[in-house]
Scaffold this motif. Structure first.
Motif, PDB file in Angstrom:
ATOM      1  N   ILE B  17     -50.168 -12.893  72.818  1.00  0.00           N
ATOM      2  CA  ILE B  17     -49.914 -11.884  71.782  1.00  0.00           C
ATOM      3  C   ILE B  17     -48.898 -12.459  70.802  1.00  0.00           C
ATOM      4  O   ILE B  17     -47.947 -13.150  71.206  1.00  0.00           O
ATOM      5  CB  ILE B  17     -49.348 -10.592  72.402  1.00  0.00           C
ATOM      6  N   GLN B  19     -46.557 -11.415  67.107  1.00  0.00           N
ATOM      7  CA  GLN B  19     -46.133 -10.394  66.144  1.00  0.00           C
ATOM      8  C   GLN B  19     -45.625 -11.092  64.891  1.00  0.00           C
ATOM      9  O   GLN B  19     -44.708 -11.905  64.956  1.00  0.00           O
ATOM     10  CB  GLN B  19     -45.021  -9.534  66.740  1.00  0.00           C
ATOM     11  N   ASN B  21     -43.838 -10.536  61.345  1.00  0.00           N
ATOM     12  CA  ASN B  21     -42.995  -9.549  60.662  1.00  0.00           C
ATOM     13  C   ASN B  21     -43.034  -9.698  59.147  1.00  0.00           C
ATOM     14  O   ASN B  21     -43.256 -10.791  58.617  1.00  0.00           O
ATOM     15  CB  ASN B  21     -41.551  -9.684  61.138  1.00  0.00           C
ATOM     16  N   LEU B  54     -47.837   3.231  63.938  1.00  0.00           N
ATOM     17  CA  LEU B  54     -48.714   2.138  64.344  1.00  0.00           C
ATOM     18  C   LEU B  54     -50.170   2.501  64.084  1.00  0.00           C
ATOM     19  O   LEU B  54     -50.627   3.562  64.461  1.00  0.00           O
ATOM     20  CB  LEU B  54     -48.495   1.861  65.847  1.00  0.00           C
ATOM     21  N   GLU B  56     -53.906   1.043  64.945  1.00  0.00           N
ATOM     22  CA  GLU B  56     -54.583   0.067  65.799  1.00  0.00           C
ATOM     23  C   GLU B  56     -56.033  -0.083  65.387  1.00  0.00           C
ATOM     24  O   GLU B  56     -56.730   0.912  65.124  1.00  0.00           O
ATOM     25  CB  GLU B  56     -54.486   0.500  67.262  1.00  0.00           C
ATOM     26  N   SER B  61     -53.138  -4.722  65.269  1.00  0.00           N
ATOM     27  CA  SER B  61     -52.416  -3.473  65.008  1.00  0.00           C
ATOM     28  C   SER B  61     -51.395  -3.752  63.917  1.00  0.00           C
ATOM     29  O   SER B  61     -50.881  -4.869  63.811  1.00  0.00           O
ATOM     30  CB  SER B  61     -51.682  -2.994  66.261  1.00  0.00           C
ATOM     31  N   SER B  62     -51.082  -2.737  63.132  1.00  0.00           N
ATOM     32  CA  SER B  62     -50.057  -2.885  62.103  1.00  0.00           C
ATOM     33  C   SER B  62     -49.105  -1.713  62.189  1.00  0.00           C
ATOM     34  O   SER B  62     -49.526  -0.563  62.368  1.00  0.00           O
ATOM     35  CB  SER B  62     -50.675  -2.987  60.711  1.00  0.00           C
ATOM     36  N   SER B  71     -42.478  -4.045  58.325  1.00  0.00           N
ATOM     37  CA  SER B  71     -43.802  -3.916  58.903  1.00  0.00           C
ATOM     38  C   SER B  71     -44.042  -5.100  59.824  1.00  0.00           C
ATOM     39  O   SER B  71     -43.407  -6.153  59.684  1.00  0.00           O
ATOM     40  CB  SER B  71     -44.866  -3.907  57.798  1.00  0.00           C
ATOM     41  N   TYR B  72     -44.927  -4.928  60.764  1.00  0.00           N
ATOM     42  CA  TYR B  72     -45.391  -6.084  61.530  1.00  0.00           C
ATOM     43  C   TYR B  72     -46.875  -5.968  61.796  1.00  0.00           C
ATOM     44  O   TYR B  72     -47.450  -4.873  61.840  1.00  0.00           O
ATOM     45  CB  TYR B  72     -44.609  -6.287  62.828  1.00  0.00           C
ATOM     46  N   LEU B  74     -49.568  -7.118  64.678  1.00  0.00           N
ATOM     47  CA  LEU B  74     -49.629  -7.542  66.076  1.00  0.00           C
ATOM     48  C   LEU B  74     -51.049  -7.999  66.392  1.00  0.00           C
ATOM     49  O   LEU B  74     -52.003  -7.248  66.177  1.00  0.00           O
ATOM     50  CB  LEU B  74     -49.230  -6.378  66.991  1.00  0.00           C
ATOM     51  N   LYS B  76     -53.452  -9.381  69.398  1.00  0.00           N
ATOM     52  CA  LYS B  76     -53.578  -9.506  70.850  1.00  0.00           C
ATOM     53  C   LYS B  76     -54.743 -10.423  71.209  1.00  0.00           C
ATOM     54  O   LYS B  76     -55.643 -10.657  70.391  1.00  0.00           O
ATOM     55  CB  LYS B  76     -53.810  -8.130  71.466  1.00  0.00           C
TER      56      LYS B  76
END
Lengths: 112, 109
Positions: B17, B19, B21, B54, B56, B61-62, B71-72, B74, B76
């Motif tokens: 995973i 992330q 940023n 979030l 998804e 996902s944001s 914001s991030y 993600l 997976k």
């Protein structure tokens, strides 16, 4: 298939020469944009058009010109006044101002 | 001035995973976009956030926090095809898009 077509994929410019990058869309979108992308930098807006026969300068319009005679077409001319034209040029369309952009496949312009 | 900050480059392992940023300082806010761009290709839309929280969408996902200007994205179950640049862009009060420089994500086997 609906989409945005940019041509050519690669273009070389000689010093003092004007070159034109083509952008055609069949998405029926009103808004069209030209961006320049340089390594390590964010996309920078050159020109945009919200409607036929109207366009506005973006942040880096100097040395570039555009026309919007048809809804489908928004060509970009890189003039000899643009002294550092080497970059990846992206055309995009949009349905509304808060909607996502749809991008063409880009044109890589280099100087001979 | 208006500013979007993202890490220049990140490395992750296949199956893991990651992330990515994005922090922003803009004159007003009307939404934040994430795009994916493979080298030499057009950016493609991943997500749009205008409210905190979030969102998804499959493996991606944001997240958005407007109060923190943050914001991030993600990702997976990373796959090799996820190797690309990820662009963060904010719509300011004039509905102009302000772009970050992008984060180059390298996936290793």
């Amino acid at each position: 298939d609906g989409g945005i077509t940019q041509s050519p994929k690669y273009l070389f410019r000689k010093e003092g020469q004007n070159v034109t990058l083509s952008c055609e869309q069949n998405l029926n979108h009103d808004a069209m944009y030209w961006y320049r992308q340089d390594p390590g930098q964010g996309l920078r807006l050159i020109y945009y058009s919200q409607i036929v026969n109207d366009f506005q300068k973006g942040d880096i319009a100097e040395g570039y010109s555009v026309s919007r005679e048809k809804k489908e077409s928004f060509p970009l001319t890189v003039t000899s006044a643009q002294k550092n034209p080497t970059a990846f040029y992206l055309c995009a369309t949009q349905t509304a101002e808060n909607e996502k952009l749809f991008f063409g496949s880009g044109t890589q312009l280099s100087v001979l | 001035g208006q500013n979007i900050d993202q890490p220049t480059e990140m490395t992750a392992t296949e199956g893991a995973i990651v992330q990515i940023n994005c922090t922003y300082q803009t004159s007003g806010f009307n939404g934040l976009f994430w795009y994916q761009q493979h080298a030499g290709e057009a950016p493609t839309f991943l997500s749009y956030n205008v409210l905190d929280g979030l969102e998804e969408k499959g493996r991606f996902s944001s997240f958005l926090s407007r109060s923190k200007g943050y914001s991030y994205l993600l990702l997976k179950e990373l796959q090799m095809k996820d190797s690309a640049s990820y662009l963060c862009a904010v719509l300011d009060s004039n509905y102009q898009l302000i772009w970050g420089a992008g984060t180059k994500l390298i996936i290793k086997p």
